[in-house]
Design a protein around this motif. Structure first.
Motif, PDB file in Angstrom:
ATOM      1  N   ASP A  39       0.806  -1.231   0.000  1.00  0.00           N
ATOM      2  CA  ASP A  39       0.000   0.000   0.000  1.00  0.00           C
ATOM      3  C   ASP A  39       0.835   1.276   0.000  1.00  0.00           C
ATOM      4  O   ASP A  39       0.386   2.323   0.459  1.00  0.00           O
ATOM      5  CB  ASP A  39      -0.965   0.011   1.199  1.00  0.00           C
ATOM      6  N   THR A  40       2.066   1.172  -0.511  1.00  0.00           N
ATOM      7  CA  THR A  40       2.889   2.374  -0.671  1.00  0.00           C
ATOM      8  C   THR A  40       2.568   3.041  -2.005  1.00  0.00           C
ATOM      9  O   THR A  40       2.040   2.409  -2.919  1.00  0.00           O
ATOM     10  CB  THR A  40       4.379   2.021  -0.610  1.00  0.00           C
ATOM     11  N   PRO A  41       2.857   4.342  -2.142  1.00  0.00           N
ATOM     12  CA  PRO A  41       2.560   5.051  -3.395  1.00  0.00           C
ATOM     13  C   PRO A  41       3.365   4.481  -4.563  1.00  0.00           C
ATOM     14  O   PRO A  41       4.341   3.745  -4.374  1.00  0.00           O
ATOM     15  CB  PRO A  41       2.973   6.501  -3.082  1.00  0.00           C
ATOM     16  N   ASP A  43       6.038   3.951  -7.452  1.00  0.00           N
ATOM     17  CA  ASP A  43       7.493   4.174  -7.405  1.00  0.00           C
ATOM     18  C   ASP A  43       8.030   4.025  -8.825  1.00  0.00           C
ATOM     19  O   ASP A  43       7.796   3.009  -9.481  1.00  0.00           O
ATOM     20  CB  ASP A  43       8.153   3.165  -6.469  1.00  0.00           C
ATOM     21  N   GLY A  44       8.727   5.059  -9.291  1.00  0.00           N
ATOM     22  CA  GLY A  44       9.219   5.048 -10.663  1.00  0.00           C
ATOM     23  C   GLY A  44      10.092   3.865 -10.996  1.00  0.00           C
ATOM     24  O   GLY A  44      10.056   3.336 -12.113  1.00  0.00           O
ATOM     25  N   ALA A  45      10.896   3.409 -10.043  1.00  0.00           N
ATOM     26  CA  ALA A  45      11.806   2.294 -10.324  1.00  0.00           C
ATOM     27  C   ALA A  45      11.020   1.031 -10.654  1.00  0.00           C
ATOM     28  O   ALA A  45      11.328   0.319 -11.622  1.00  0.00           O
ATOM     29  CB  ALA A  45      12.720   2.054  -9.120  1.00  0.00           C
ATOM     30  N   PHE A  46       9.986   0.724  -9.883  1.00  0.00           N
ATOM     31  CA  PHE A  46       9.197  -0.484 -10.131  1.00  0.00           C
ATOM     32  C   PHE A  46       8.338  -0.321 -11.380  1.00  0.00           C
ATOM     33  O   PHE A  46       8.137  -1.287 -12.131  1.00  0.00           O
ATOM     34  CB  PHE A  46       8.321  -0.793  -8.911  1.00  0.00           C
ATOM     35  N   ASP A  47       7.819   0.896 -11.607  1.00  0.00           N
ATOM     36  CA  ASP A  47       7.054   1.139 -12.836  1.00  0.00           C
ATOM     37  C   ASP A  47       7.927   0.918 -14.064  1.00  0.00           C
ATOM     38  O   ASP A  47       7.468   0.371 -15.075  1.00  0.00           O
ATOM     39  CB  ASP A  47       6.505   2.568 -12.845  1.00  0.00           C
ATOM     40  N   ARG A  48       9.187   1.343 -13.988  1.00  0.00           N
ATOM     41  CA  ARG A  48      10.092   1.150 -15.128  1.00  0.00           C
ATOM     42  C   ARG A  48      10.351  -0.335 -15.375  1.00  0.00           C
ATOM     43  O   ARG A  48      10.461  -0.767 -16.523  1.00  0.00           O
ATOM     44  CB  ARG A  48      11.414   1.886 -14.876  1.00  0.00           C
ATOM     45  N   VAL A  64       4.335  -6.006 -11.322  1.00  0.00           N
ATOM     46  CA  VAL A  64       5.171  -6.358 -10.174  1.00  0.00           C
ATOM     47  C   VAL A  64       4.210  -6.468  -8.994  1.00  0.00           C
ATOM     48  O   VAL A  64       3.570  -5.483  -8.609  1.00  0.00           O
ATOM     49  CB  VAL A  64       6.245  -5.294  -9.902  1.00  0.00           C
ATOM     50  N   THR A  65       4.087  -7.676  -8.428  1.00  0.00           N
ATOM     51  CA  THR A  65       3.082  -7.902  -7.393  1.00  0.00           C
ATOM     52  C   THR A  65       3.720  -8.368  -6.096  1.00  0.00           C
ATOM     53  O   THR A  65       4.770  -9.010  -6.094  1.00  0.00           O
ATOM     54  CB  THR A  65       2.053  -8.962  -7.842  1.00  0.00           C
ATOM     55  N   ILE A  66       3.058  -8.026  -5.004  1.00  0.00           N
ATOM     56  CA  ILE A  66       3.400  -8.523  -3.676  1.00  0.00           C
ATOM     57  C   ILE A  66       2.188  -9.315  -3.174  1.00  0.00           C
ATOM     58  O   ILE A  66       1.057  -8.823  -3.224  1.00  0.00           O
ATOM     59  CB  ILE A  66       3.717  -7.377  -2.706  1.00  0.00           C
ATOM     60  N   TRP A  73      -1.327  -7.630  -4.275  1.00  0.00           N
ATOM     61  CA  TRP A  73      -1.259  -6.183  -4.413  1.00  0.00           C
ATOM     62  C   TRP A  73      -0.250  -5.812  -5.496  1.00  0.00           C
ATOM     63  O   TRP A  73       0.845  -6.370  -5.577  1.00  0.00           O
ATOM     64  CB  TRP A  73      -0.861  -5.557  -3.081  1.00  0.00           C
ATOM     65  N   PHE A  74      -0.643  -4.871  -6.353  1.00  0.00           N
ATOM     66  CA  PHE A  74       0.190  -4.466  -7.486  1.00  0.00           C
ATOM     67  C   PHE A  74       1.062  -3.272  -7.089  1.00  0.00           C
ATOM     68  O   PHE A  74       0.554  -2.167  -6.876  1.00  0.00           O
ATOM     69  CB  PHE A  74      -0.682  -4.084  -8.682  1.00  0.00           C
ATOM     70  N   LYS A  75       2.359  -3.504  -6.969  1.00  0.00           N
ATOM     71  CA  LYS A  75       3.287  -2.404  -6.774  1.00  0.00           C
ATOM     72  C   LYS A  75       3.466  -1.635  -8.080  1.00  0.00           C
ATOM     73  O   LYS A  75       3.660  -0.417  -8.074  1.00  0.00           O
ATOM     74  CB  LYS A  75       4.643  -2.925  -6.271  1.00  0.00           C
ATOM     75  N   ALA A  76       3.412  -2.329  -9.204  1.00  0.00           N
ATOM     76  CA  ALA A  76       3.489  -1.691 -10.522  1.00  0.00           C
ATOM     77  C   ALA A  76       2.644  -2.523 -11.472  1.00  0.00           C
ATOM     78  O   ALA A  76       2.658  -3.757 -11.414  1.00  0.00           O
ATOM     79  CB  ALA A  76       4.930  -1.599 -11.020  1.00  0.00           C
ATOM     80  N   ALA A  77       1.889  -1.850 -12.341  1.00  0.00           N
ATOM     81  CA  ALA A  77       1.020  -2.559 -13.281  1.00  0.00           C
ATOM     82  C   ALA A  77       1.024  -1.817 -14.604  1.00  0.00           C
ATOM     83  O   ALA A  77       0.394  -0.780 -14.743  1.00  0.00           O
ATOM     84  CB  ALA A  77      -0.397  -2.674 -12.729  1.00  0.00           C
ATOM     85  N   HIS A  78       1.749  -2.348 -15.562  1.00  0.00           N
ATOM     86  CA  HIS A  78       1.784  -1.775 -16.904  1.00  0.00           C
ATOM     87  C   HIS A  78       0.663  -2.401 -17.725  1.00  0.00           C
ATOM     88  O   HIS A  78       0.620  -3.611 -17.920  1.00  0.00           O
ATOM     89  CB  HIS A  78       3.142  -2.050 -17.555  1.00  0.00           C
ATOM     90  N   GLY A  79      -0.263  -1.562 -18.204  1.00  0.00           N
ATOM     91  CA  GLY A  79      -1.360  -2.084 -19.004  1.00  0.00           C
ATOM     92  C   GLY A  79      -2.590  -2.425 -18.193  1.00  0.00           C
ATOM     93  O   GLY A  79      -3.551  -2.983 -18.742  1.00  0.00           O
ATOM     94  N   LEU A  80      -2.615  -2.141 -16.904  1.00  0.00           N
ATOM     95  CA  LEU A  80      -3.777  -2.393 -16.047  1.00  0.00           C
ATOM     96  C   LEU A  80      -4.108  -1.110 -15.280  1.00  0.00           C
ATOM     97  O   LEU A  80      -3.971  -1.045 -14.064  1.00  0.00           O
ATOM     98  CB  LEU A  80      -3.504  -3.535 -15.065  1.00  0.00           C
ATOM     99  N   ASP A  81      -4.530  -0.103 -15.989  1.00  0.00           N
ATOM    100  CA  ASP A  81      -4.813   1.177 -15.353  1.00  0.00           C
ATOM    101  C   ASP A  81      -5.926   1.037 -14.319  1.00  0.00           C
ATOM    102  O   ASP A  81      -6.980   0.447 -14.583  1.00  0.00           O
ATOM    103  CB  ASP A  81      -5.225   2.205 -16.417  1.00  0.00           C
ATOM    104  N   GLY A  82      -5.677   1.591 -13.142  1.00  0.00           N
ATOM    105  CA  GLY A  82      -6.696   1.608 -12.108  1.00  0.00           C
ATOM    106  C   GLY A  82      -6.773   0.370 -11.250  1.00  0.00           C
ATOM    107  O   GLY A  82      -7.488   0.337 -10.262  1.00  0.00           O
ATOM    108  N   VAL A  83      -6.035  -0.685 -11.603  1.00  0.00           N
ATOM    109  CA  VAL A  83      -6.071  -1.928 -10.820  1.00  0.00           C
ATOM    110  C   VAL A  83      -4.998  -1.855  -9.741  1.00  0.00           C
ATOM    111  O   VAL A  83      -3.820  -1.667 -10.032  1.00  0.00           O
ATOM    112  CB  VAL A  83      -5.845  -3.157 -11.715  1.00  0.00           C
TER     113      VAL A  83
END
Length: 494
Positions: A39-41, A43-48, A64-66, A73-83
């Motif tokens: 539940d952290t905001p 993060d550019g590194a994981f989004d990249r 990138v999931t935890i 929980w999705f720390k980064a999700a490319h192609g899944l806007d809003g999830v």
């Protein structure tokens, strides 16, 4: 890397779903809590990393999931806007977290476990899924790096290795984040304790003295933080490369700033090794961000295709597309070492706007033959979308060496006030009398730096390589590695 990559299809079906060991799960969840990432905001590194995975595998979705106790929980999700999260249903992420190795499902509808997963049976209609576990150094699987497609496909073993490398990069980022959090909490606790003691001290001493002491402590804390961050941007030690001696040295111009110089040596494939040395424009936390991105990108790109020009082109694309990099660019030399039967190596070096390297060997007169390695046409990295890079190939034979450096060396001032320059560096190398070993090249250059009256005005990074001469090398023939660092405080500089 495309969906049409050839690969042998895995055996149909999959082993039955692994049971969750309660003790293992409790320990795993404890590790998840330890990294304090749920539940952290964004993060550019994981989004990249998620975006890079999507590009490398040519898929519409990468995540990138935890895995929490009852959700993914999705720390980064490319192609899944809003999830942001989904339930912990078996078949995909919920199953991948139970495995030590990567999970690849070429066709989810043919998989007895995955077929019922909501992502497969639902509106999204996932038909292909691959995941590599994000594993802590003590063996706990926190989550996964995933690539998903809406059509069946297969991937190669090299693709699986790339996905595992991306998961390892995620783990490295989490370790860096955890170290920063701990340092911040320790600093906050330390400051709270110091504040309490300062109140007592102010009751017994002059306010000016207390303020001066606090200022000195803050200055030391800033220097310690900069030093710690700088160490995370450099390899802790260079590897031992069979048949090669390596040396490196890093000197910061200021203990209070994080520099942008970087280097590394690492294996690629078929006995080949890669090396690079570069310099990011500027200093401070922003430059450190670009430095970390450049190092990760160069290593990851070389695992896919180690061709030096291709690697620099990939870095150029990443720097231009990464928002965190801003308008910062860098220079770099990237090389590929291929062992030869005579004990030497074939070296291919590509340049991106970096000062030249020097190929050195003894000559018949007792001095040193010095040749500039400067491929023509290498442009700055991260400055132009259509940048071109150049490379050259040459043999590095027994008894010869290769000298790489950043421009802090050539921009240093001599006793006469002039910059050392490339001519001065060439003359220094030409007049050396010690054996041409990587260690000796580093030691002699450090001696040169120590003799400069004003020290260095910019960070200096050195990377040296040499092929031992059978006539003078130890009988064991084992290469050695020298790794040294220095800061201005070691030499009375500020």
């Amino acid at each position: 890397m495309t969906a049409q990559a050839s690969a042998a299809e895995p055996a149909p079906g999959r082993s039955p779903e692994l049971a969750i060991d309660p003790d293992v799960e409790v320990a795993r969840l404890t590790a998840v809590r330890r990294y304090d990432i749920l539940d952290t905001p964004p993060d550019g590194a994981f989004d990249r990393i998620a975006a890079l995975a999507a590009r490398l595998f040519d898929v519409p979705v990468a995540t990138v999931t935890i895995v929490d106790s009852d959700r993914i929980w999705f720390k980064a999700a490319h192609g899944l806007d809003g999830v942001k999260e989904i339930g912990r249903d078996p078949g995909l992420c919920g199953s991948a977290i139970l495995r030590d190795d990567a999970l690849v499902i070429p066709d989810t509808l043919r998989d007895p476990v995955a077929a019922d997963n909501p992502l497969v049976a639902g509106e999204m209609g996932v038909r292909f899924y691959a995941a590599a576990p994000i594993t802590t150094p003590d063996g706990h699987r926190l989550g996964t790096v995933n690539v998903l497609d809406t059509r069946p496909r297969s991937i190669t073993q090299d693709d699986i290795a790339t996905l595992s490398d991306l998961a390892a990069i995620v783990m490295d980022e989490m370790e860096l984040r955890l170290s920063a959090l701990r340092a911040l909490r320790d600093e906050q606790e330390r400051r709270a304790q110091e504040s309490w003691h300062a109140e007592i001290e102010r009751a017994r001493a002059e306010a000016e003295r207390a303020a001066r002491e606090q200022a000195e402590k803050d200055k030391a804390a800033i220097a310690a933080f900069a030093s710690t961050l700088q160490r995370t941007l450099l390899p802790p030690a260079l590897p031992v490369v069979p048949g090669l001696e390596l040396g490196c040295h890093y000197r910061t111009a200021s203990v209070h700033d994080v520099g942008g110089d970087f280097y590394d040596v690492f294996p690629v494939d078929q006995g080949r090794w890669a090396f690079f040395l570069g310099d990011v424009c500027g200093k401070g936390p922003e430059a450190a961000t670009v430095t970390a991105l450049a190092r990760h990108t160069l290593r990851a790109a070389a695992q896919i295709d180690p061709d030096p020009v291709t690697v620099l082109s990939t870095l150029n694309t990443v720097l231009l597309s990464d928002v965190a990099a801003g308008s910062r660019f860098c220079t770099a030399l990237f090389g590929l070492l291929t062992p030869q039967q005579d004990g030497g190596f074939t070296v291919t070096v590509a340049t991106g706007g970096h000062p030249p390297a020097y190929h050195v060997r003894p000559d018949d007169s007792g001095s040193v033959w010095v040749k500039t390695v400067r491929p023509k046409g290498g442009m700055l990295i991260g400055a132009f979308p259509e940048a071109h890079f150049a490379q050259s190939t040459f043999p590095l034979s027994p008894g010869e060496g290769l000298f790489l450096y950043t421009d802090g060396l050539t921009e240093a001032r001599t006793a006469q006030g002039a910059m050392l320059g490339e001519d001065g560096l060439t003359g220094f190398l030409h007049q050396r009398t010690r054996p041409l070993t990587a260690t000796a090249l580093v030691e002699d250059t450090v001696t040169l730096l120590n003799a400069l009256p004003e020290g260095v005005g910019d960070d200096v990074a050195l990377l040296t390589l040499s092929v031992p001469d059978p006539a003078t090398a130890p009988e064991s023939g084992v290469a050695t590695t020298t790794h040294t660092t220095a800061t201005p405080e070691h030499f009375g500089q500020e």
